[in-house]
Design a protein around this motif. Structure first.
Motif, PDB file in Angstrom:
ATOM      1  N   GLU A 143      60.858  49.210  79.723  1.00  0.00           N
ATOM      2  CA  GLU A 143      60.435  50.418  79.002  1.00  0.00           C
ATOM      3  C   GLU A 143      60.903  50.354  77.552  1.00  0.00           C
ATOM      4  OE1 GLU A 143      58.645  54.025  78.196  1.00  0.00           O
ATOM      5  OE2 GLU A 143      58.486  52.884  80.039  1.00  0.00           O
ATOM      6  N   ILE A 144      62.132  49.906  77.344  1.00  0.00           N
ATOM      7  CA  ILE A 144      62.646  49.742  75.980  1.00  0.00           C
ATOM      8  C   ILE A 144      61.838  48.673  75.244  1.00  0.00           C
ATOM      9  CG2 ILE A 144      64.644  48.979  74.626  1.00  0.00           C
ATOM     10  CD1 ILE A 144      66.394  50.319  76.820  1.00  0.00           C
ATOM     11  N   LEU A 145      61.532  47.567  75.920  1.00  0.00           N
ATOM     12  CA  LEU A 145      60.723  46.515  75.305  1.00  0.00           C
ATOM     13  C   LEU A 145      59.334  47.035  74.954  1.00  0.00           C
ATOM     14  CD1 LEU A 145      60.288  43.523  74.513  1.00  0.00           C
ATOM     15  CD2 LEU A 145      59.536  43.138  76.872  1.00  0.00           C
ATOM     16  N   PHE A 146      58.745  47.828  75.837  1.00  0.00           N
ATOM     17  CA  PHE A 146      57.424  48.385  75.555  1.00  0.00           C
ATOM     18  C   PHE A 146      57.473  49.320  74.349  1.00  0.00           C
ATOM     19  CE2 PHE A 146      56.389  47.964  80.344  1.00  0.00           C
ATOM     20  CZ  PHE A 146      56.169  46.603  80.185  1.00  0.00           C
ATOM     21  N   LEU A 147      58.520  50.138  74.257  1.00  0.00           N
ATOM     22  CA  LEU A 147      58.659  51.022  73.097  1.00  0.00           C
ATOM     23  C   LEU A 147      58.853  50.213  71.817  1.00  0.00           C
ATOM     24  CD1 LEU A 147      60.875  53.918  74.508  1.00  0.00           C
ATOM     25  CD2 LEU A 147      58.485  54.043  73.813  1.00  0.00           C
ATOM     26  N   LEU A 148      59.660  49.166  71.891  1.00  0.00           N
ATOM     27  CA  LEU A 148      59.883  48.328  70.716  1.00  0.00           C
ATOM     28  C   LEU A 148      58.630  47.544  70.323  1.00  0.00           C
ATOM     29  CD1 LEU A 148      63.487  46.971  71.406  1.00  0.00           C
ATOM     30  CD2 LEU A 148      62.781  48.683  69.719  1.00  0.00           C
ATOM     31  N   THR A 149      57.722  47.362  71.244  1.00  0.00           N
ATOM     32  CA  THR A 149      56.448  46.714  70.938  1.00  0.00           C
ATOM     33  C   THR A 149      55.436  47.723  70.396  1.00  0.00           C
ATOM     34  OG1 THR A 149      56.828  45.115  72.708  1.00  0.00           O
ATOM     35  CG2 THR A 149      54.565  45.349  71.928  1.00  0.00           C
ATOM     36  N   ALA A 150      55.347  48.875  71.020  1.00  0.00           N
ATOM     37  CA  ALA A 150      54.320  49.858  70.658  1.00  0.00           C
ATOM     38  C   ALA A 150      54.606  50.549  69.329  1.00  0.00           C
ATOM     39  CB  ALA A 150      54.192  50.902  71.762  1.00  0.00           C
ATOM     40  N   ILE A 151      55.858  50.819  69.028  1.00  0.00           N
ATOM     41  CA  ILE A 151      56.186  51.589  67.815  1.00  0.00           C
ATOM     42  C   ILE A 151      55.732  50.874  66.545  1.00  0.00           C
ATOM     43  CG2 ILE A 151      58.113  52.442  66.420  1.00  0.00           C
ATOM     44  CD1 ILE A 151      59.401  53.320  69.128  1.00  0.00           C
ATOM     45  N   PRO A 152      56.060  49.590  66.322  1.00  0.00           N
ATOM     46  CA  PRO A 152      55.587  48.956  65.090  1.00  0.00           C
ATOM     47  C   PRO A 152      54.063  48.833  65.008  1.00  0.00           C
ATOM     48  CG  PRO A 152      57.237  47.577  66.160  1.00  0.00           C
ATOM     49  CD  PRO A 152      56.948  48.714  67.069  1.00  0.00           C
ATOM     50  N   VAL A 153      53.424  48.555  66.145  1.00  0.00           N
ATOM     51  CA  VAL A 153      51.964  48.435  66.153  1.00  0.00           C
ATOM     52  C   VAL A 153      51.327  49.764  65.763  1.00  0.00           C
ATOM     53  CG1 VAL A 153      49.961  48.073  67.659  1.00  0.00           C
ATOM     54  CG2 VAL A 153      51.924  46.540  67.815  1.00  0.00           C
ATOM     55  N   GLU A 154      51.782  50.836  66.382  1.00  0.00           N
ATOM     56  CA  GLU A 154      51.203  52.145  66.094  1.00  0.00           C
ATOM     57  C   GLU A 154      51.582  52.636  64.700  1.00  0.00           C
ATOM     58  OE1 GLU A 154      51.606  54.961  69.263  1.00  0.00           O
ATOM     59  OE2 GLU A 154      50.923  53.512  70.760  1.00  0.00           O
ATOM     60  N   ALA A 155      52.774  52.325  64.233  1.00  0.00           N
ATOM     61  CA  ALA A 155      53.163  52.706  62.870  1.00  0.00           C
ATOM     62  C   ALA A 155      52.267  52.014  61.846  1.00  0.00           C
ATOM     63  CB  ALA A 155      54.629  52.363  62.618  1.00  0.00           C
ATOM     64  N   TYR A 156      51.950  50.758  62.083  1.00  0.00           N
ATOM     65  CA  TYR A 156      51.065  50.021  61.179  1.00  0.00           C
ATOM     66  C   TYR A 156      49.680  50.665  61.131  1.00  0.00           C
ATOM     67  CZ  TYR A 156      48.292  46.260  59.185  1.00  0.00           C
ATOM     68  OH  TYR A 156      47.435  45.540  58.402  1.00  0.00           O
ATOM     69  N   VAL A 157      49.149  51.021  62.297  1.00  0.00           N
ATOM     70  CA  VAL A 157      47.819  51.643  62.344  1.00  0.00           C
ATOM     71  C   VAL A 157      47.841  53.004  61.651  1.00  0.00           C
ATOM     72  CG1 VAL A 157      46.059  52.599  63.889  1.00  0.00           C
ATOM     73  CG2 VAL A 157      47.096  50.399  64.407  1.00  0.00           C
ATOM     74  N   LEU A 158      48.873  53.801  61.895  1.00  0.00           N
ATOM     75  CA  LEU A 158      48.971  55.104  61.235  1.00  0.00           C
ATOM     76  C   LEU A 158      49.081  54.944  59.720  1.00  0.00           C
ATOM     77  CD1 LEU A 158      51.370  57.014  63.665  1.00  0.00           C
ATOM     78  CD2 LEU A 158      48.888  57.239  63.469  1.00  0.00           C
ATOM     79  N   ASN A 159      49.803  53.917  59.284  1.00  0.00           N
ATOM     80  CA  ASN A 159      49.951  53.651  57.857  1.00  0.00           C
ATOM     81  C   ASN A 159      48.612  53.267  57.234  1.00  0.00           C
ATOM     82  OD1 ASN A 159      50.430  51.325  55.700  1.00  0.00           O
ATOM     83  ND2 ASN A 159      52.122  52.786  55.555  1.00  0.00           N
ATOM     84  N   LYS A 162      55.169  54.403  54.829  1.00  0.00           N
ATOM     85  CA  LYS A 162      55.742  53.652  55.948  1.00  0.00           C
ATOM     86  C   LYS A 162      56.772  54.457  56.728  1.00  0.00           C
ATOM     87  CE  LYS A 162      54.784  49.137  54.137  1.00  0.00           C
ATOM     88  NZ  LYS A 162      55.254  47.848  53.735  1.00  0.00           N
ATOM     89  N   ARG A 163      57.596  55.211  56.024  1.00  0.00           N
ATOM     90  CA  ARG A 163      58.626  56.008  56.700  1.00  0.00           C
ATOM     91  C   ARG A 163      57.990  57.070  57.606  1.00  0.00           C
ATOM     92  NH1 ARG A 163      63.511  58.204  53.348  1.00  0.00           N
ATOM     93  NH2 ARG A 163      64.895  57.188  54.787  1.00  0.00           N
ATOM     94  N   THR A 164      56.983  57.750  57.103  1.00  0.00           N
ATOM     95  CA  THR A 164      56.301  58.778  57.893  1.00  0.00           C
ATOM     96  C   THR A 164      55.578  58.152  59.084  1.00  0.00           C
ATOM     97  OG1 THR A 164      55.998  60.066  55.877  1.00  0.00           O
ATOM     98  CG2 THR A 164      54.647  60.677  57.757  1.00  0.00           C
ATOM     99  N   SER A 165      54.941  57.000  58.866  1.00  0.00           N
ATOM    100  CA  SER A 165      54.246  56.316  59.961  1.00  0.00           C
ATOM    101  C   SER A 165      55.215  55.933  61.066  1.00  0.00           C
ATOM    102  CB  SER A 165      53.559  55.056  59.439  1.00  0.00           C
ATOM    103  OG  SER A 165      52.599  55.380  58.485  1.00  0.00           O
ATOM    104  N   ILE A 166      56.365  55.406  60.682  1.00  0.00           N
ATOM    105  CA  ILE A 166      57.370  55.021  61.679  1.00  0.00           C
ATOM    106  C   ILE A 166      57.891  56.251  62.414  1.00  0.00           C
ATOM    107  CG2 ILE A 166      59.670  54.036  61.988  1.00  0.00           C
ATOM    108  CD1 ILE A 166      58.931  52.093  59.685  1.00  0.00           C
ATOM    109  N   PHE A 167      58.135  57.335  61.685  1.00  0.00           N
ATOM    110  CA  PHE A 167      58.606  58.574  62.324  1.00  0.00           C
ATOM    111  C   PHE A 167      57.597  59.066  63.355  1.00  0.00           C
ATOM    112  CE2 PHE A 167      58.329  63.223  62.417  1.00  0.00           C
ATOM    113  CZ  PHE A 167      59.549  63.514  62.993  1.00  0.00           C
ATOM    114  N   TYR A 168      56.319  59.145  62.947  1.00  0.00           N
ATOM    115  CA  TYR A 168      55.295  59.618  63.877  1.00  0.00           C
ATOM    116  C   TYR A 168      55.149  58.678  65.067  1.00  0.00           C
ATOM    117  CZ  TYR A 168      53.668  63.326  60.745  1.00  0.00           C
ATOM    118  OH  TYR A 168      53.579  64.447  59.978  1.00  0.00           O
ATOM    119  N   ALA A 169      55.196  57.366  64.841  1.00  0.00           N
ATOM    120  CA  ALA A 169      55.054  56.405  65.941  1.00  0.00           C
ATOM    121  C   ALA A 169      56.213  56.529  66.920  1.00  0.00           C
ATOM    122  CB  ALA A 169      54.964  54.985  65.386  1.00  0.00           C
ATOM    123  N   ILE A 170      57.433  56.671  66.408  1.00  0.00           N
ATOM    124  CA  ILE A 170      58.591  56.845  67.300  1.00  0.00           C
ATOM    125  C   ILE A 170      58.450  58.137  68.096  1.00  0.00           C
ATOM    126  CG2 ILE A 170      61.073  57.324  67.357  1.00  0.00           C
ATOM    127  CD1 ILE A 170      61.350  55.374  64.978  1.00  0.00           C
TER     128      ILE A 170
END
Length: 178
Positions: A19-35, A42-50
């Protein structure tokens, strides 16, 4: 004496780590798409993705623990076997897994979209002062069209982000099963 009567605590360490690995995989991918799609910094994208991934994971686990007691014994046995030993005994369960995976994908998409919408509303409204201007009907129509366009962008960005993160997680699960 009470130590003899207590049940042993069994933690599915593998499931927790994945589950931790999945979160660590999904957060950067989704932050990039939101950005890229929603033009957040980038900071807002990472916040929203987390926020989206942690909240949707918590909601998913709550739904899982609420639904698990009502599952049939055979499904529970397969579930426990998969979580603890990474093996499926019954090959006929694969159809149900595919259907369940698709349902989970759609439910996660809806949860993430609603959470993103709520977060954007609350985060944007905190810094704004109420305006007392008189709005003409043409301005109101323009605002409604702009809101529809923003809503479409949110849906598209959330769908793409969720699809890419689920693809990455599926790739990890395939690698894990070999």
């Amino acid at each position: 004496m009470s130590d003899e009567l207590s049940l042993p605590i069994i933690l599915p360490i593998g499931a927790i780590f994945f589950e931790i690995l999945f979160l660590l995989t999904a957060i950067p991918v989704e932050a990039y798409v939101l950005n890229k799609w929603l033009k957040f910094d980038k900071r807002t994208s990472i916040f929203y993705a987390i926020a989206l991934n942690v909240f949707s994971s918590v909601i998913g686990w709550i739904v899982f623990f609420a639904a698990e007691p009502v599952l049939p014994i055979a499904v529970k046995a397969e579930l426990i076997n998969y979580v603890f030993f990474n093996k499926l005994q019954d090959p006929s369960i694969s159809t149900m897994i595919v259907l369940l995976s698709f349902t989970i994908f759609l439910a996660t998409f809806l949860v993430k979209f609603l959470l993103l919408k709520i977060l954007i509303i609350f985060m944007d409204e905190g810094g704004k002062k109420p305006e007392t201007e008189i709005v003409s009907p043409q301005q109101r129509t323009s605002y409604m069209n702009m809101a529809k366009l923003q809503n479409t962008n949110l849906i598209t960005a959330t769908l793409i982000a969720n699809s890419l993160s689920y693809s990455a997680i599926t790739f990890i699960i395939i690698i894990r099963s070999r």
